[in-house]
Scaffold this motif. Structure first.
Motif, PDB file in Angstrom:
ATOM      1  N   ARG A   2       0.879  -1.166   0.000  1.00 13.49           N
ATOM      2  CA  ARG A   2       0.000   0.000   0.000  1.00 13.49           C
ATOM      3  C   ARG A   2       0.920   1.220   0.000  1.00 13.49           C
ATOM      4  N   VAL A   3       0.710   2.121  -0.935  1.00 14.87           N
ATOM      5  CA  VAL A   3       1.623   3.241  -1.144  1.00 14.87           C
ATOM      6  C   VAL A   3       0.900   4.556  -0.893  1.00 14.87           C
ATOM      7  N   SER A   4       1.538   5.421  -0.133  1.00 17.09           N
ATOM      8  CA  SER A   4       1.068   6.795   0.054  1.00 17.09           C
ATOM      9  C   SER A   4       2.124   7.698  -0.560  1.00 17.09           C
ATOM     10  N   GLU A   5       1.741   8.463  -1.560  1.00 12.26           N
ATOM     11  CA  GLU A   5       2.690   9.351  -2.234  1.00 12.26           C
ATOM     12  C   GLU A   5       2.528  10.769  -1.696  1.00 12.26           C
ATOM     13  N   MET A   6       3.633  11.396  -1.378  1.00 12.25           N
ATOM     14  CA  MET A   6       3.634  12.762  -0.875  1.00 12.25           C
ATOM     15  C   MET A   6       4.479  13.617  -1.810  1.00 12.25           C
ATOM     16  N   SER A   7       4.106  14.879  -1.952  1.00 12.78           N
ATOM     17  CA  SER A   7       4.826  15.762  -2.869  1.00 12.78           C
ATOM     18  C   SER A   7       5.965  16.529  -2.197  1.00 12.78           C
ATOM     19  N   SER A   8       6.046  16.452  -0.866  1.00  6.32           N
ATOM     20  CA  SER A   8       7.121  17.160  -0.161  1.00  6.32           C
ATOM     21  C   SER A   8       7.400  16.479   1.167  1.00  6.32           C
ATOM     22  N   ALA A   9       8.543  16.812   1.734  1.00  6.45           N
ATOM     23  CA  ALA A   9       8.887  16.273   3.053  1.00  6.45           C
ATOM     24  C   ALA A   9       7.896  16.749   4.103  1.00  6.45           C
ATOM     25  N   GLN A  10       7.418  17.977   3.963  1.00  6.41           N
ATOM     26  CA  GLN A  10       6.457  18.507   4.924  1.00  6.41           C
ATOM     27  C   GLN A  10       5.160  17.699   4.895  1.00  6.41           C
ATOM     28  N   ASP A  11       4.698  17.340   3.694  1.00  5.42           N
ATOM     29  CA  ASP A  11       3.498  16.512   3.583  1.00  5.42           C
ATOM     30  C   ASP A  11       3.744  15.130   4.192  1.00  5.42           C
ATOM     31  N   ALA A  12       4.924  14.583   3.944  1.00  4.71           N
ATOM     32  CA  ALA A  12       5.258  13.268   4.494  1.00  4.71           C
ATOM     33  C   ALA A  12       5.324  13.320   6.017  1.00  4.71           C
ATOM     34  N   GLU A  13       5.929  14.369   6.567  1.00  7.58           N
ATOM     35  CA  GLU A  13       5.992  14.528   8.025  1.00  7.58           C
ATOM     36  C   GLU A  13       4.592  14.562   8.620  1.00  7.58           C
ATOM     37  N   ALA A  14       3.714  15.340   8.013  1.00  9.75           N
ATOM     38  CA  ALA A  14       2.338  15.434   8.520  1.00  9.75           C
ATOM     39  C   ALA A  14       1.641  14.083   8.444  1.00  9.75           C
ATOM     40  N   HIS A  15       1.851  13.347   7.366  1.00  6.95           N
ATOM     41  CA  HIS A  15       1.241  12.023   7.210  1.00  6.95           C
ATOM     42  C   HIS A  15       1.759  11.060   8.273  1.00  6.95           C
ATOM     43  N   ILE A  16       3.067  11.077   8.485  1.00  4.57           N
ATOM     44  CA  ILE A  16       3.692  10.160   9.445  1.00  4.57           C
ATOM     45  C   ILE A  16       3.257  10.481  10.873  1.00  4.57           C
ATOM     46  N   LYS A  17       3.036  11.748  11.172  1.00  7.39           N
ATOM     47  CA  LYS A  17       2.637  12.153  12.528  1.00  7.39           C
ATOM     48  C   LYS A  17       1.199  11.767  12.871  1.00  7.39           C
ATOM     49  N   GLN A  18       0.379  11.502  11.858  1.00  6.42           N
ATOM     50  CA  GLN A  18      -1.013  11.124  12.117  1.00  6.42           C
ATOM     51  C   GLN A  18      -1.059   9.703  12.678  1.00  6.42           C
ATOM     52  N   PRO A  19      -1.574   9.526  13.885  1.00 10.11           N
ATOM     53  CA  PRO A  19      -1.569   8.205  14.517  1.00 10.11           C
ATOM     54  C   PRO A  19      -2.342   7.131  13.748  1.00 10.11           C
ATOM     55  N   LEU A  20      -3.330   7.527  12.967  1.00 13.38           N
ATOM     56  CA  LEU A  20      -4.122   6.539  12.239  1.00 13.38           C
ATOM     57  C   LEU A  20      -3.448   6.062  10.951  1.00 13.38           C
ATOM     58  N   ASN A  21      -2.409   6.754  10.515  1.00 10.21           N
ATOM     59  CA  ASN A  21      -1.697   6.361   9.300  1.00 10.21           C
ATOM     60  C   ASN A  21      -0.595   5.372   9.645  1.00 10.21           C
ATOM     61  N   GLN A  22      -0.749   4.143   9.170  1.00  5.63           N
ATOM     62  CA  GLN A  22       0.284   3.136   9.413  1.00  5.63           C
ATOM     63  C   GLN A  22       1.366   3.292   8.354  1.00  5.63           C
ATOM     64  N   VAL A  23       2.573   3.551   8.800  1.00  2.00           N
ATOM     65  CA  VAL A  23       3.712   3.698   7.900  1.00  2.00           C
ATOM     66  C   VAL A  23       4.764   2.690   8.344  1.00  2.00           C
ATOM     67  N   ASP A  24       5.119   1.777   7.431  1.00  2.00           N
ATOM     68  CA  ASP A  24       6.084   0.724   7.750  1.00  2.00           C
ATOM     69  C   ASP A  24       7.464   0.987   7.183  1.00  2.00           C
ATOM     70  N   LEU A  25       7.530   1.861   6.167  1.00  2.00           N
ATOM     71  CA  LEU A  25       8.787   2.133   5.474  1.00  2.00           C
ATOM     72  C   LEU A  25       8.638   3.449   4.729  1.00  2.00           C
ATOM     73  N   VAL A  26       9.737   4.211   4.640  1.00  2.00           N
ATOM     74  CA  VAL A  26       9.733   5.463   3.889  1.00  2.00           C
ATOM     75  C   VAL A  26      10.789   5.365   2.792  1.00  2.00           C
ATOM     76  N   ILE A  27      10.389   5.729   1.576  1.00  2.00           N
ATOM     77  CA  ILE A  27      11.311   5.854   0.452  1.00  2.00           C
ATOM     78  C   ILE A  27      11.299   7.324   0.061  1.00  2.00           C
ATOM     79  N   ALA A  28      12.466   7.960   0.119  1.00  2.00           N
ATOM     80  CA  ALA A  28      12.541   9.398  -0.165  1.00  2.00           C
ATOM     81  C   ALA A  28      13.679   9.683  -1.123  1.00  2.00           C
ATOM     82  N   ASP A  29      13.467  10.662  -1.980  1.00  2.00           N
ATOM     83  CA  ASP A  29      14.518  11.100  -2.890  1.00  2.00           C
ATOM     84  C   ASP A  29      15.462  12.017  -2.129  1.00  2.00           C
ATOM     85  N   VAL A  30      16.736  11.934  -2.432  1.00  2.00           N
ATOM     86  CA  VAL A  30      17.709  12.812  -1.788  1.00  2.00           C
ATOM     87  C   VAL A  30      17.405  14.266  -2.135  1.00  2.00           C
ATOM     88  N   ALA A  31      16.996  14.510  -3.386  1.00  2.00           N
ATOM     89  CA  ALA A  31      16.669  15.867  -3.826  1.00  2.00           C
ATOM     90  C   ALA A  31      15.156  16.040  -3.796  1.00  2.00           C
TER      91      ALA A  31
END
Length: 104
Positions: free
Chosen positions: A11-40
């Motif tokens: 199951r993939v959640s795509e985010m357009s920025s690190a800020q969006d990803a941070e907000a997603h990860i901080k939400q307790p109801l969002n299960q995140v098992d792994l993060v793949i991020a671009d260096v740039a």
């Protein structure tokens, strides 16, 4: 890449920025098992994002992806895949970060 991960059954959640990803990860109801991020990434480098994750969620595995030019800038302990890479390399890295064996 997201389509490939979905094909593998993730199951993939795509985010357009690190800020969006941070907000997603901080939400307790969002299960995140792994993060793949671009260096740039826009706003914050993938390396800085991985550093934030190592403090906020040290148990959360991270994989960084780069085009190659930014390798010297990566100080994170997260594994780095350099583009172009085979999807099998990505699959192997994911399984390794999740503590599973590739091909089993």
């Amino acid at each position: 890449m997201a389509a490939y991960l979905r094909e593998l059954g993730y199951r993939v959640s795509e985010m357009s920025s690190a800020q969006d990803a941070e907000a997603h990860i901080k939400q307790p109801l969002n299960q995140v098992d792994l993060v793949i991020a671009d260096v740039a990434m826009p706003g914050v480098s993938g390396d800085a994002f991985a550093s934030w994750l190592s403090i906020e969620r040290p148990e959360l595995p991270v994989i960084l992806i780069t085009g190659g030019q930014s390798d010297a800038l990566v100080s994170s302990s997260a594994p780095v895949l350099t583009k172009p890479f085979a999807m099998s390399e990505l699959a192997r890295a994911i399984l390794e970060r999740l503590g599973r064996r590739y091909g089993s």
